[in-house]
Each structure stands twice: as structure tokens, then as C-alpha cells.
Design an enzyme around this catalytic site. Structure first.
Site, mmCIF file in Angstrom:
data_model
loop_
_atom_site.group_PDB
_atom_site.id
_atom_site.type_symbol
_atom_site.label_atom_id
_atom_site.label_comp_id
_atom_site.label_asym_id
_atom_site.label_seq_id
_atom_site.Cartn_x
_atom_site.Cartn_y
_atom_site.Cartn_z
ATOM 1 N N PHE A 185 0.860 -1.176 0.000
ATOM 2 C CA PHE A 185 0.000 0.000 0.000
ATOM 3 C C PHE A 185 0.896 1.226 0.000
ATOM 4 O O PHE A 185 1.652 1.450 0.940
ATOM 5 C CB PHE A 185 -0.938 0.040 1.207
ATOM 6 C CG PHE A 185 -1.860 1.238 1.169
ATOM 7 C CD1 PHE A 185 -3.057 1.177 0.475
ATOM 8 C CD2 PHE A 185 -1.519 2.418 1.799
ATOM 9 C CE1 PHE A 185 -3.900 2.278 0.419
ATOM 10 C CE2 PHE A 185 -2.358 3.528 1.745
ATOM 11 C CZ PHE A 185 -3.549 3.451 1.053
ATOM 12 N N ASP A 273 9.621 2.858 1.420
ATOM 13 C CA ASP A 273 8.479 3.660 1.828
ATOM 14 C C ASP A 273 8.358 3.563 3.348
ATOM 15 O O ASP A 273 7.816 2.604 3.885
ATOM 16 C CB ASP A 273 7.212 3.145 1.141
ATOM 17 C CG ASP A 273 5.960 3.928 1.537
ATOM 18 O OD1 ASP A 273 6.023 4.696 2.506
ATOM 19 O OD2 ASP A 273 4.921 3.746 0.878
ATOM 20 N N LYS A 302 3.534 11.390 6.938
ATOM 21 C CA LYS A 302 2.707 11.214 8.130
ATOM 22 C C LYS A 302 3.270 11.949 9.347
ATOM 23 O O LYS A 302 3.065 13.142 9.503
ATOM 24 C CB LYS A 302 2.477 9.732 8.400
ATOM 25 C CG LYS A 302 1.613 9.058 7.335
ATOM 26 C CD LYS A 302 1.111 7.711 7.766
ATOM 27 C CE LYS A 302 0.325 6.998 6.669
ATOM 28 N NZ LYS A 302 -0.951 7.654 6.350
#
Length: 482
Positions: A185, A273, A302
Site C-alpha cells: 500500500f 516507503d 505522516k
């Protein structure tokens, strides 16, 4: 106006870690607000029915003043805790001075942010963006550009055609290839869903983009085979060191080192990532630090914005980063002074408060608590796994039927604990890294009570009304992704 703003935020931030009282005069009820959102917002989410009205540390209040513990942390965007005083102070002070310059001009905050990233992570340069998905897109473009300019992948070969061919194996004539992992994802942009194994993300959005190959996560033998077969055309290998949305999937020991060795051997960019797994979440500053490997490209996001403002960054050394030149990539808000000031404060909180180390220690304790519950309910709980405070509980769907992970999260909410399921059978548990031991125990107790008292009642009440769910077979690889 400035003084009014300052007084408001000073009221929020007063007291370093203490909780604030709920503001008075909240006019709208939770249900009214939920109804408004349902009526006027796109239906692209299925939220747990609780409305956030105020937050501090690990605690959330709804408009009615009910208090909850946050065990999701906005998908790890608030590792520092909600409304951390130092992050809020940086936000307010910078907001009163300068918020945006665009990259058409210099500003006095971004260079300091860039230097801070260099000192913390060791990479020569940063390309700033806003959201995590933008960071991934940036890394993909950077890898392709590097592949053509430095690796000399031919530019004049044909590409895969249109339609659904992006779901089929990439033809020999394809240009620069990106390899990614099954179950990955990386966001929901068109380029990213072209790598996805999630049918909901891909169906109805074709034609998807070509130039992608898939490999099993954690399988270095399969990765080596792909590199051997297509390595001369592979620009980068994009992966999550720990797969978050897939259910906190942790690769076998030694996998990251093997990836590093294979990428070096076949001259492929190793692209990590770390948007969700990084910045202390896994018990290390970066999840790759567990095996002391250094990727060629790192994507952050984030928690880089401290739960206050979107900030993302792509890190790489000059031989990679300088493949992108003026006019080839950018963002109006990327590197803006407000985001830069907040990001520096967010990074400072993580280092000064030892949140990586705290996550490691607290995570061990939390998993011990969860494993005790697993031993109490072995038929219901298939596995407890995680690193640091990046954890998940995988449920036995057959034993729980017709109760789902979403049903369990609804019951947790009723008991004052907020969590969210993923893939219907997994509950991700990722509280702020500032959460106390007592709060962790409170969350564990609520989970135990749900399993002991609520699940049997739900099974009895729902059994006659719900049919067994069918398997979710991935369109791309044919696997059951449930």
C-alpha cells in the site's frame, strides 16, 4: 486576530502533557455531524462512528465530551501525540510570520528543514512534498529518470498497450520497470494503484499504468529471479519495510539485508516507503534500521508533520536526486515555511523525547499483554505481531463468524478505545508513541472484555442473519487477499 489565535493555541498547549477540558459551546451533536458528512461528502471512507472534537496526547473527546483512547494515531501521523505543545508552538509562531512562498522564491525555513533531514538520516538531499502519496509518486519519477540517465535503460523501446494490460506481466519491450510487493500500500493515486493488489482500489479505474512487476514480500529468492530476468530494465524496487495496510506484515530476519545486496548487485534503486513505518513507529527511527541497511531512496511522511500539517519528503544522495532538474517536478506547497517549521519541531520531539526507544520498550510490553489475551482466546485470535508500537491482531474469521473485525472495533469504541480494521480480519493497533503504560493496559483490557463478553453476544445475535463471506481474490495475482 493574531493575539486571538495565540491565546486560543496557548490554551490548548498549556501544560506540557496534561489533558485539556472540552471547550464550551459546541453546538452540534455527533450524529448531526455524521449526517452532514454523509450528505455532503463523497462516500470514499467507511469510518468508525465517532466524531473527533478535541485531542491531546493519546486522548480524544467527542462533541458530547466523552473521552476515548486513540489506538490508530491517524495511521501513524501523530506519533508524537495529538497537539504536542512544542509542535503547536512551532505552528503558531510560524503561522504569524510566514506561511507560503512557493518554490518560485526562497524562504528562511525550508533550508533549515533540509539540513535537519541531512543531519538525521545522512542523505545528501531532500525533495519536499506534502502528502505521502505525493512522496511515492516523486520517488517513482526519480527512479525512472535515474534509470534512463544513469543506468541507461533504453528510451526508444515500445511500451505496454492500454486497457487492462497493466495487470498482465510486463512485456519484454517495456521501458523502465518498477518492482513492488504483493499486498503493498503506497497510496491511491493512479500510478500507485497500478501496483496494488486491492481490487477495490483498481476496479473501474483502468487503464492502469504499465511498467510494473510484482514480487512476494519477504521472498528474496523471488526478487533475485525477477532481477535476473529483467534487471537491465528495472529502475527501482519499492517496498515497505513493514507492510502496514496489509496488516503489519513483518518480513523474515535478514530480508532487508538481502534486498540491499540484490539491489546493489543488479544496479537497482532500493526505495523504502517509510511513510508509516518510519519516525519511531517500529521502535527504530526507520524500520530499515532494524537490519542496519541504507536504502538508495527513503520516503517520509505522516508523522513528519506531527499530526498538524501534511509534510512528506524524499531523501536520496546527489547522484540520484540531481537527475531531476528545474521544471521537471515540483509542488506549490512543498517545502513551504509553515510545514518546514512544523516538521523540524516534529523531528525534535521524536529525538528529544526518545520516542523510538520508547516505542521499542512499550511495544514489547503491549505485545505481551495481547499475547495473554490470545492464550485466553486461541480460537478467536490467530496471531499477535508487530515491532515497537506498530502492532496488529489477526483474527480467525471462521471461529468468529459472523462477527467481523469491524464489529469488534465498534465494541472497542463503546468501551472507549479507537481502532480500525484492515482486510476484514485484522485490527491494527498503533497508538501514539507518547501513550502511557496505564493507557496501553486500558486498551488491552478493553480488547479482552470485548472478546470475553461482547463477541459471544454478537455471534448469537447475528448468526441467523449473515451469510459466510466469499473470498477476495486478487485480480492481479489470483490470491485470496482476505
Amino acid at each position: 486576530m493574531a493575539m486571538t489565535t495565540r491565546r486560543f493555541f496557548n490554551a490548548i498547549c498549556r501544560g506540557t502533557r496534561s489533558f485539556c477540558a472540552l471547550p464550551e459551546g459546541i453546538p452540534s451533536s455527533s450524529q448531526h455531524l455524521i449526517n452532514l458528512e454523509y450528505e455532503y461528502s463523497a462516500h470514499n471512507y467507511h469510518p468508525i462512528p465517532i466524531v473527533f472534537s478535541q485531542a491531546k496526547g493519546s486522548t480524544i473527546w467527542d462533541p458530547e465530551g466523552k473521552k476515548y483512547l486513540d489506538f490508530l494515531s491517524a495511521y501513524s501521523a501523530v506519533n508524537q501525540g495529538h497537539c504536542h505543545p512544542k509542535v503547536m508552538k512551532a505552528l503558531v509562531e510560524q503561522a504569524e510570520r510566514l506561511t507560503l512562498s512557493s518554490r518560485a522564491f526562497y524562504n528562511d525555513r525550508f533550508p533549515i528543514f533540509a539540513e535537519r533531514l541531512k543531519s538525521m538520516f545522512g542523505y545528501d538531499m531532500v525533495l519536499p512534498m506534502n502528502t505521502g502519496a505525493e512522496g511515492v509518486e516523486t520517488a517513482l519519477k526519480l527512479a525512472r529518470k535515474w534509470g534512463y540517465e544513469k543506468k541507461k535503460i533504453p528510451k526508444d523501446q515500445g511500451e505496454v498497450g492500454s486497457g487492462n494490460e497493466a495487470l498482465a506481466p510486463v512485456r519484454q519491450a517495456t521501458r523502465a520497470i518498477i518492482v513492488s510487493c504483493c499486498g503493498c500500500f503506497h497510496g491511491r493515486t493512479l500510478a500507485v494503484i497500478s501496483m496494488s493488489c486491492d481490487n477495490e482500489a483498481t476496479r473501474g479505474f483502468g487503464p492502469l499504468l504499465p511498467g510494473h512487476l510484482k514480487v512476494d514480500f519477504g521472498d528474496e529468492v523471488a526478487l533475485e529471479k525477477i532481477f535476473e530476468e529483467s534487471g537491465d530494465r528495472i529502475a527501482g524496487f519499492l517496498f515497505e519495510p513493514i507492510q502496514g495496510e496489509a496488516g503489519v506484515i513483518i518480513p523474515p530476519d535478514g530480508y532487508l539485508k538481502s534486498v540491499r545486496e540484490l539491489c546493489s548487485k543488479f544496479n537497482v534503486l532500493m526505495i523504502a516507503d517509510e511513510i508509516q513505518s518510519g519516525l519511531g513507529r517500529s521502535g527504530r527511527m526507520l524500520a530499515c534500521d532494524w537490519e542496519e541497511v541504507c536504502p538508495d531512496v527513503v520516503i517520509l511522511g505522516k508523522a513528519l508533520g506531527g499530526g498538524v500539517i501534511p509534510v512528506s519528503a524524499v531523501l536520496a544522495n546527489k547522484d540520484v536526486m540531481l537527475c531531476i532538474r528545474p521544471g521537471e517536478h515540483g509542488s506549490t506547497f512543498g517545502g513551504n515555511p509553515l510545514a518546514s517549521a512544523v516538521a523540524v519541531a516534529s523531528l525534535n520531539v521524536i529525538t528529544e523525547e526518545g520516542l523510538s526507544e520508547r516505542s521499542d520498550q512499550m511495544g514489547k510490553e503491549f505485545r505481551n499483554q495481547l499475547m495473554k489475551i490470545q492464550h485466553q482466546f486461541p480460537n478467536f485470535i490467530k496471531e499477535v505481531r508487530g515491532k515497537g508500537l506498530f502492532n496488529a491482531v489477526e483474527l480467525n474469521s471462521k471461529a468468529l463468524f459472523p462477527v467481523s473485525a469491524y464489529d469488534i472495533c465498534l465494541k472497542l469504541k463503546e468501551r472507549g478505545v479507537l481502532a480500525k480494521p484492515t482486510h476484514e480480519t485484522i485490527i491494527r493497533l498503533t497508538p501514539p508513541l507518547s501513550m502511557s503504560l496505564d493507557e496501553l493496559q486500558e486498551g488491552s483490557n478493553a480488547f479482552r472484555d470485548v472478546m470475553e463478553m461482547d463477541v459471544p453476544k454478537m455471534q448469537k445475535a447475528k448468526h441467523d442473519r449473515v451469510s459466510q463471506k466469499t473470498a477476495h481474490i486478487c485480480d492481479r495475482c489470483g490470491r485470496n487477499m482476505a
